[in-house]
Design an enzyme around this catalytic site. Structure first.
Site, mmCIF file in Angstrom:
data_model
loop_
_atom_site.group_PDB
_atom_site.id
_atom_site.type_symbol
_atom_site.label_atom_id
_atom_site.label_comp_id
_atom_site.label_asym_id
_atom_site.label_seq_id
_atom_site.Cartn_x
_atom_site.Cartn_y
_atom_site.Cartn_z
ATOM 1 N N GLY A 240 0.808 -1.216 0.000
ATOM 2 C CA GLY A 240 0.000 0.000 0.000
ATOM 3 C C GLY A 240 0.837 1.260 0.000
ATOM 4 N N GLN B 164 7.347 31.052 -4.402
ATOM 5 C CA GLN B 164 8.725 30.879 -3.921
ATOM 6 C C GLN B 164 8.966 31.514 -2.550
ATOM 7 O OE1 GLN B 164 10.633 29.236 -6.632
ATOM 8 N NE2 GLN B 164 8.500 29.217 -7.300
ATOM 9 N N ASN C 174 0.781 -7.829 0.485
ATOM 10 C CA ASN C 174 -0.333 -8.681 0.931
ATOM 11 C C ASN C 174 -1.667 -8.284 0.292
ATOM 12 O OD1 ASN C 174 -1.298 -6.469 2.355
ATOM 13 N ND2 ASN C 174 -0.537 -7.165 4.342
ATOM 14 N N LYS D 228 -2.551 -11.297 3.597
ATOM 15 C CA LYS D 228 -2.922 -10.683 4.872
ATOM 16 C C LYS D 228 -3.700 -11.735 5.677
ATOM 17 C CE LYS D 228 -4.357 -5.998 6.219
ATOM 18 N NZ LYS D 228 -4.623 -4.676 5.617
ATOM 19 N N GLU E 209 12.303 17.010 -1.685
ATOM 20 C CA GLU E 209 12.494 17.494 -0.324
ATOM 21 C C GLU E 209 12.123 16.459 0.722
ATOM 22 O OE1 GLU E 209 10.740 19.006 -2.710
ATOM 23 O OE2 GLU E 209 11.969 20.734 -3.241
#
Lengths: 627, 627
Positions: B151, B435, B180, B242, B374
């Site tokens: 996921g 910016q 899973n 799972k 970032e």
């Protein structure tokens, strides 16, 4: 591949004229990114003078193709194209970056032809995907084009958008990468090994083309093929050169964001005219007639108005009944979905926690499962909202921090996003701090024109969802709580944005408690405990934290003798208490701000509320300490 | 592939015991994610009983292999492994999620064997990469293993980490995906088409294996091959189920985060013992002796201490000379790099704007170009800091919002990140709002134990970088300004965290101006203008916004007759003004808060400061309005 409609000499002629315009505008502004324009010029010329079907008299025409410049710093090349199309006057072009000009350094909605605010890189593809999904839903034939730089492909948000675009088979979404090799300070990740970018997009489910981005025939061919592609989105990876056409500048580092001096400009323009002599010599046969939008039938959408008394689950909203605000949010969303086809819902794989699942089940064609990719969820919401839809996006409040930059940019773009963060505060309990939203008020308050709502019960939550649907001046945000809490309000009570509710008050009040969300219930319990000790206090439900009802807050504070306790299941910084403090600072108020002041950990909700000092006992203590 | 050291029956035996332990712990806690543990159990058993070379007496041993559970909600399976290794007692195991237990719902540093705080998905690979790069730099033989869920592969941050791991040829980084199929509310993006994940990682430069995640031989083989891989990072994609092993639960939706009831637990344990009868029957020959860390020589790092008077550019720090705070930051970083090999610098392709380029040029082996990503920059910094390095990460302040969730998690992890955001406020001018860092104070203040610094001149900037290097109790953040500003302070002045400087004061002051950063210079100009009109005011440089020198601020406010103007090139919410308001609320102060209250646009810095009302003229007006 042949394409009878493209006029290559005209396109090359326009690309040259646009290069010159972009250089002139940035020189006039004495700032900006001409070299990033020069690499993109050929593709932008092909878009504006070949691919885009656009009614230039009306940029808001819903049938127009859409073009998003994700590499926003190259916006002068788009302004140059619009100048060549007669949309932008010479004077306006040369006003670039002036305080009074709508042509800003990076695109913003102050200029109506800018499709979206960009300039924080890596966000355009998600916004474009939102627009593409809108077209799919409304059966509109417009295409969405998104131009990115190679540098911004390092942003994970690009790959979030790519995976959902492919999953959604968004074949009306066409991306272009201006792979000019040079970022601001270094080579981009794959330098000019542009095939590497194509491999990535292919692995993410795109049809791709790798072309010479300065070969107009190659550009037109790739665009033509992309426009004919079905079943998957397209990505054209164009190898280009930054500063293309200029000796000593082309493909050289050190020229990012450097306009040419007024002295140098004429020489550089002359150089381009020599280099592209055929394009310079070409005389267009007449005025260019842009391809017009394809015809389509527009859907009419009803207003999103809801009425709690007519809700199918109205009986659950009885005063005293237990209902979590997140579930009430889910009920209201479902009702909104029924009221108007304009309402969409997005979620990041927690729809059974945020309760967007009610909407998802009833309106699967307007529910977008964004998987665990919050940046993209907000970007797609932005695209939908810019195309006139009313998208609500929800996940755990703490995970909206993941999309802070996208939310920030939507604020700059004046996009009416509707966001909801569930599972706020330590009151979620055992899952621990990573799942607790404790900074969302500060984050959301800092967006200009935002609305920040924190309902304490099911009725206020439901009604405030209706308010959010009607608020279109900026971002609106609702916090919801995990726990079931008693319904406090009767169904007829109204909850305007910017209001608050005085839940307890008397002439004998010696202090007031101002709070919101789950701690409203703690404050009411504290009220009873204090009353038994002969101490009366006012209790205020500050469900609208921004805008804040400053007048009422001041009146209540003064009326009780200027002794105030604020309570919030949130960190102190930027929260409800600071907002109240900023309001009351001139009043010589004795203020105690109760909040979560340390990193929480796992534990029962009750234990954690007590640990943070924000339960009824903590409030009683704080009130008594003030008296 | 054969591997003589692995003992498959033991591994299967341990996996079964761990499954049972994880179920017992979550049942006892009455919350948690047992089904997510069951899918991961076989791989976690192979890691702890085969692959990891680890000194369990000392989790902080720098030679230990590192294991990061990016899918933090499955942490009980790791606690189960540590229980089987004798590290965690039965009592501790069953205290999972208790308020007083260090075993939280998601991993936090309150338990020393947790390598990093996780639980916000998609962050582990970046942290692991930071640790892997640390090993490369220090020539340490430890490997870093990161386990993710399928996921969380939707998170763009995973792909940011992947691209840099491949670029850096981090062959000591081994990822595992527990695919899973089922997320919390829906199937993961590619369901069980796990080859799709492998294709993506291959396109991103990884060596990959697609295996059956419940076949112990396959797991051991893939791990063995991954550990032998050179020149590129590894990713093992394991198809798992799972709730593996439990009838009606395995591979079924609706069981995410659902522990078994106390009544059901014995039956479910018996079911597992029947299903895995051979593993249940296996009797280990003796106590398991974990592989020990490889031997290595540890580098000794000097303390990061700098002295501005000994800087090679000391002459630039003369009072009155013009120097931007961002450049002073760059100078100080370079000096820090010289002082200590522990100092690393990271940048997101703006090193020529943040001035980390000085460090990058002199210490290329300790400079990490993170490209425009970032989130990953902060994640890699976290990994480096957790391995004892002193990383400084810099980009434009506004783009740090991109990493808000990573910063939040580093706060929960009590990681001493050092962050710097340049180009704050409207004073950057023509580039426009996308910016401009205008919300960073609020964002950074909301992290517990954070330090928020905003120097106004080169000397204070330089010296505060030294303070940041020494602060290890949480995140420290410095804002820097684009413009050159006059040096205000002599080199001997000290700037402790939590202090402020009274720049102007007299007994005749009628108000005070509290500000920081570029507007300190506007305040000093306002002081001169007011003085000419016979009005004396105090001026305070509040360079440390958090912690805030409440005592001095209160003293100054009282001394001048409780008339205060705050000025900040930042939005009002969560900013300097609100922090001061919260401090002064009890003092009956007349407070005017000057800040940027609308979305800015492009323009000259001077024009924008005037537009926002935060230039000298605006300050003069505000002071006079108070008197």
């Amino acid at each position: 591949m042949e394409n009878s409609k493209s006029n290559l000499p005209l396109l090359e002629h326009k690309a040259l004229a646009m290069r010159i315009d972009a250089m002139r505008a940035t020189t006039q502004a004495a700032s900006g990114h001409p070299t990033s324009c020069l690499s993109a010029a050929d593709m932008v010329a092909a878009l504006f003078f070949y691919a885009l079907r656009y009614d230039y008299k009306n940029p808001k025409n819903p049938k127009n193709d859409r073009f998003i410049l994700s590499k926003g710093h190259a916006i002068p090349i788009v302004y140059a194209a619009l100048h060549q199309l007669g949309v932008i006057t010479e004077e306006l072009l040369l006003s670039l970056r002036d305080f009074d000009s709508p042509l800003e350094g990076h695109p913003t909605p102050r200029f109506a032809y800018n499709e979206a605010a960009t300039g924080s890189l890596g966000q355009g593809l998600a916004i474009g995907l939102g627009m593409a999904l809108n077209a799919k839903h409304d059966n509109l034939p417009y295409r969405t084009f998104v131009m990115m730089g190679d540098g911004e492909l390092a942003e994970g948000s690009v790959w979030e958008a790519a995976e959902l675009a492919s999953h959604a088979k968004a074949d009306n979404l066409i991306g272009l990468v201006d792979a000019n090799r040079l970022g601001q300070s270094d080579e981009a990740l794959h330098a000019h090994h542009v095939q590497r970018y194509a491999q990535k997009f292919e692995a993410f489910g795109f049809k791709t083309w790798v072309i010479d981005g300065h070969n107009m025939q190659a550009i037109v061919d790739a665009l033509t093929q992309a426009m004919a592609t079905t079943g998957q989105p397209s990505m054209i990876i164009a190898k280009t050169f930054k500063g293309y056409g200029l000796e000593g500048v082309q493909d050289s580092p050190g020229f990012h964001g450097k306009p040419f001096s007024k002295d140098e400009l004429p020489t550089r323009i002359a150089e381009l005219k020599t280099r592209f002599a055929a394009a310079a010599a070409y005389k267009p046969a007449g005025t260019f007639a842009p391809p017009q939008p394809a015809s389509a039938t527009l859907k009419k959408m009803a207003e999103p108005v809801i009425d709690i008394t007519k809700d199918q689950r109205a009986s659950e909203f009885t005063v005293g009944a237990k209902l979590s605000t997140r579930k009430a949010f889910g009920y209201a969303l479902q009702a909104l979905g029924k009221a108007s086809e304009a309402v969409f819902t997005l979620d990041a794989d927690v729809k059974n926690s945020t309760y967007t699942e009610f909407f998802a089940k009833q309106f699967p064609d307007r529910f977008i499962q964004c998987f665990i990719a919050e940046q993209n969820m907000v970007g797609v919401s932005t695209g939908l909202a810019l195309r006139g839809k009313i998208p609500f996006a929800a996940t755990f409040a703490c995970f909206l921090t993941r999309a802070h930059d996208q939310i920030r940019m939507a604020g700059i773009g004046r996009v009416p996003l509707r966001l909801s963060g569930s599972h706020v505060g330590v009151s979620i309990g055992q899952d621990g701090p990573s799942q607790m939203g404790l900074e969302d008020i500060g984050m959301m308050r800092s967006i200009p024109d935002s609305v920040v709502l924190w309902p304490s019960d099911g009725v206020s939550a439901y009604k405030l969802v209706g308010q959010m649907a009607g608020y279109d001046q900026g971002i609106s945000y609702m916090k919801t709580t995990r726990a079931d809490t008693p319904v406090l309000y009767a169904p007829h009570v109204t909850f305007p944005i910017g209001g608050c509710k005085i839940l307890r008050s008397s002439d004998a009040d010696r202090a007031c408690i101002i709070t919101a969300g789950i701690t409203v219930h703690e404050a009411l319990a504290a009220y009873e405990m204090l009353k038994k000790q002969g101490i009366l206090v006012a209790v205020v439900d500050l469900y609208s934290i921004k805008p804040l009802d400053e007048k009422t807050i001041r009146q209540v504070a003064v009326a009780v003798g200027k002794k105030v306790v604020t309570v919030e299941d949130h960190y102190p910084e930027g929260g409800l208490g600071e907002a109240v403090a900023a309001t009351l600072v001139g009043e010589q108020v004795c203020l105690r701000r109760l909040a979560v002041t340390q990193i929480p950990h796992s534990g029962s909700p009750e234990r954690l509320l007590a640990w943070a000092g924000i339960n009824a006992d903590g409030i009683v203590q704080a009130v008594k300490a003030l008296l």
